[in-house]
Design a protein around this motif. Structure first.
Motif, short mmCIF file in Angstrom:
data_model
loop_
_atom_site.label_atom_id
_atom_site.label_comp_id
_atom_site.label_asym_id
_atom_site.label_seq_id
_atom_site.Cartn_x
_atom_site.Cartn_y
_atom_site.Cartn_z
N ARG A 136 -3.99 20.05 -4.74
CA ARG A 136 -2.85 20.96 -4.80
C ARG A 136 -1.58 20.17 -4.50
O ARG A 136 -1.63 19.09 -3.91
N MET A 137 -0.45 20.71 -4.91
CA MET A 137 0.83 20.14 -4.49
C MET A 137 1.15 20.64 -3.09
O MET A 137 0.70 21.71 -2.69
N GLU A 138 1.94 19.85 -2.36
CA GLU A 138 2.35 20.32 -1.05
C GLU A 138 3.30 21.51 -1.21
O GLU A 138 4.08 21.58 -2.16
N GLY A 139 3.20 22.41 -0.30
CA GLY A 139 4.12 23.55 -0.23
C GLY A 139 4.43 23.74 1.23
O GLY A 139 4.86 22.81 1.91
N ARG A 140 4.15 24.93 1.76
CA ARG A 140 4.32 25.14 3.18
C ARG A 140 3.20 24.45 3.96
O ARG A 140 3.32 24.21 5.16
N THR A 141 2.12 24.14 3.25
CA THR A 141 1.04 23.31 3.82
C THR A 141 1.18 21.90 3.25
O THR A 141 1.26 21.73 2.04
N ALA A 142 1.25 20.93 4.13
CA ALA A 142 1.45 19.55 3.71
C ALA A 142 0.20 18.98 3.05
O ALA A 142 -0.91 19.50 3.21
N VAL A 143 0.39 17.90 2.30
CA VAL A 143 -0.70 17.14 1.68
C VAL A 143 -0.63 15.73 2.25
O VAL A 143 0.46 15.14 2.34
N PRO A 144 -1.77 15.14 2.65
CA PRO A 144 -1.74 13.76 3.19
C PRO A 144 -1.07 12.79 2.22
O PRO A 144 -1.19 12.93 1.00
N ALA A 145 -0.38 11.82 2.77
CA ALA A 145 0.38 10.87 1.96
C ALA A 145 -0.48 10.17 0.93
O ALA A 145 -0.03 9.91 -0.20
N ALA A 146 -1.73 9.87 1.26
CA ALA A 146 -2.62 9.16 0.34
C ALA A 146 -3.07 10.05 -0.82
O ALA A 146 -3.66 9.55 -1.78
N GLU A 147 -2.81 11.36 -0.72
CA GLU A 147 -3.28 12.29 -1.74
C GLU A 147 -2.13 12.89 -2.56
O GLU A 147 -2.27 13.96 -3.15
N GLN A 148 -1.02 12.20 -2.60
CA GLN A 148 0.09 12.68 -3.41
C GLN A 148 -0.31 12.69 -4.89
O GLN A 148 -1.15 11.90 -5.34
N ILE A 149 0.28 13.59 -5.66
CA ILE A 149 -0.08 13.75 -7.07
C ILE A 149 0.02 12.43 -7.82
O ILE A 149 -0.85 12.08 -8.63
N GLU A 150 1.06 11.66 -7.55
CA GLU A 150 1.24 10.39 -8.26
C GLU A 150 0.06 9.44 -8.03
O GLU A 150 -0.35 8.72 -8.94
N SER A 151 -0.48 9.44 -6.82
CA SER A 151 -1.61 8.56 -6.51
C SER A 151 -2.87 9.02 -7.22
O SER A 151 -3.61 8.21 -7.80
N GLU A 170 7.93 20.51 -11.53
CA GLU A 170 7.83 19.35 -10.66
C GLU A 170 6.44 18.74 -10.75
O GLU A 170 6.28 17.51 -10.75
N LEU A 171 5.43 19.57 -10.85
CA LEU A 171 4.05 19.08 -10.96
C LEU A 171 3.89 18.21 -12.20
O LEU A 171 3.34 17.10 -12.12
N VAL A 172 4.35 18.69 -13.33
CA VAL A 172 4.21 17.93 -14.57
C VAL A 172 4.99 16.61 -14.50
O VAL A 172 4.52 15.57 -14.96
N ARG A 173 6.15 16.65 -13.90
CA ARG A 173 6.94 15.42 -13.76
C ARG A 173 6.14 14.37 -13.00
O ARG A 173 6.11 13.19 -13.39
N ARG A 174 5.48 14.78 -11.95
CA ARG A 174 4.73 13.85 -11.13
C ARG A 174 3.42 13.41 -11.80
O ARG A 174 3.00 12.26 -11.67
N LEU A 175 2.79 14.30 -12.52
CA LEU A 175 1.59 13.93 -13.26
C LEU A 175 1.91 12.88 -14.32
O LEU A 175 1.11 11.96 -14.58
N CYS A 176 3.05 13.02 -14.94
CA CYS A 176 3.43 12.12 -16.04
C CYS A 176 3.79 10.72 -15.58
O CYS A 176 4.09 9.86 -16.41
N THR A 177 3.74 10.46 -14.28
CA THR A 177 3.92 9.08 -13.82
C THR A 177 2.73 8.22 -14.24
O THR A 177 2.84 6.99 -14.28
N SER A 178 1.58 8.86 -14.56
CA SER A 178 0.40 8.12 -15.00
C SER A 178 -0.26 8.71 -16.23
O SER A 178 -0.69 7.99 -17.13
#
Length: 251
Positions: A136-151, A170-178
């Motif tokens: 999932r993307m981070e929202g009000r609940t954070a996501v660990p740094a190692a699990e960012q969408i770009e990674s 925003e999700l698509v923008r980050r997915l499109c990094t790879s």
């Protein structure tokens, strides 16, 4: 005794037989009313006490469980999908352990599985991908740094995103990094519910399609080449492939 029961993706017929039996026989039910289809509770006992946890705190939920335990009643805590995914059951189970209250978990059909069924697609295709990432993307609940969408996107595996359609741009923008822009994508709204809706496209087109469909929540985003048409046939049923149950023939 407290049972945590996965209510499935929405369709009451996707309840497990065990989950259905426990719900129908429960003395007390606490269910996530904002997500669980009320039809799941259509056959409960007339004297069953039902609580909607959508407006309750953890302490209030535990208080109901404690009272039921003191009265010798069976409580069923109904979660959407499978309770092991974004179900917040660990904190409830740990609190029950502290109180000496017995508990058990009954699995359910997750919405990511119902989404695959709705799409009639296989997440793991030979020579396409053998890995499924649930995140999932981070929202009000954070996501660990190692699990960012770009990674995660660097693997270009099948990716299923919960709780993220409201940030689709925003999700698509980050997915499109790879992922390439032409990577197939789909959004499944309320998989298995009567109002189910499916939007398909590519990372390049999915944002506008989702906006046009008015989907802002209660939907999964699926990304990957598993949605395409190119794949290799499974060796499992290849007539030339030998395994423990069949001798393959010569090509």
């Amino acid at each position: 005794m407290v049972y945590f029961v996965g209510a499935g993706a929405g369709d009451p017929e996707l309840l497990t037989i065990k989950g259905k039996r426990l719900i129908d026989q429960a003395d007390v039910i606490i269910y996530a009313g904002s997500l669980v289809n009320p039809a799941v509770l259509q056959d409960v006992k007339p004297d069953c006490r039902i609580y909607d946890s959508a407006g309750m705190t953890l302490e209030e939920v535990l208080a109901v469980m404690e009272q039921a335990e003191q009265e010798g009643k069976t409580t069923v805590r109904v979660h959407t999908g499978d309770p092991s995914l974004y179900g917040a059951i660990r904190e409830q189970i740990d609190a029950l352990d502290e109180r000496g209250i017995s508990h058990a978990v009954v699995p359910g059909v997750s919405s990511f599985l119902a989404a695959a069924a709705a799409l009639e697609k296989e997440y793991t295709l030979p020579d396409v991908t053998q890995t499924v990432i649930l995140t999932r993307m981070e929202g009000r609940t954070a996501v660990p740094a190692a699990e960012q969408i770009e990674s995660l996107a660097k693997h270009q595996a099948t990716m299923i995103l919960f709780l993220s359609v409201g940030q689709i741009e925003e999700l698509v923008r980050r997915l499109c990094t790879s992922y390439p822009a032409d990577t197939p994508a789909a959004v499944v709204y309320k998989a298995s519910w009567p109002e189910q809706k499916i939007v398909t496209g590519t990372l390049e087109t999915i944002v506008e399609k989702v906006k046009a469909a008015g989907i802002t929540k209660t939907a999964l985003v699926a990304v990957g080449r598993f949605l395409g048409d190119a794949y290799t046939l499974s060796r499992l049923y290849d007539k030339t492939f030998t395994h423990g149950y069949r001798q393959g023939s010569e090509a």
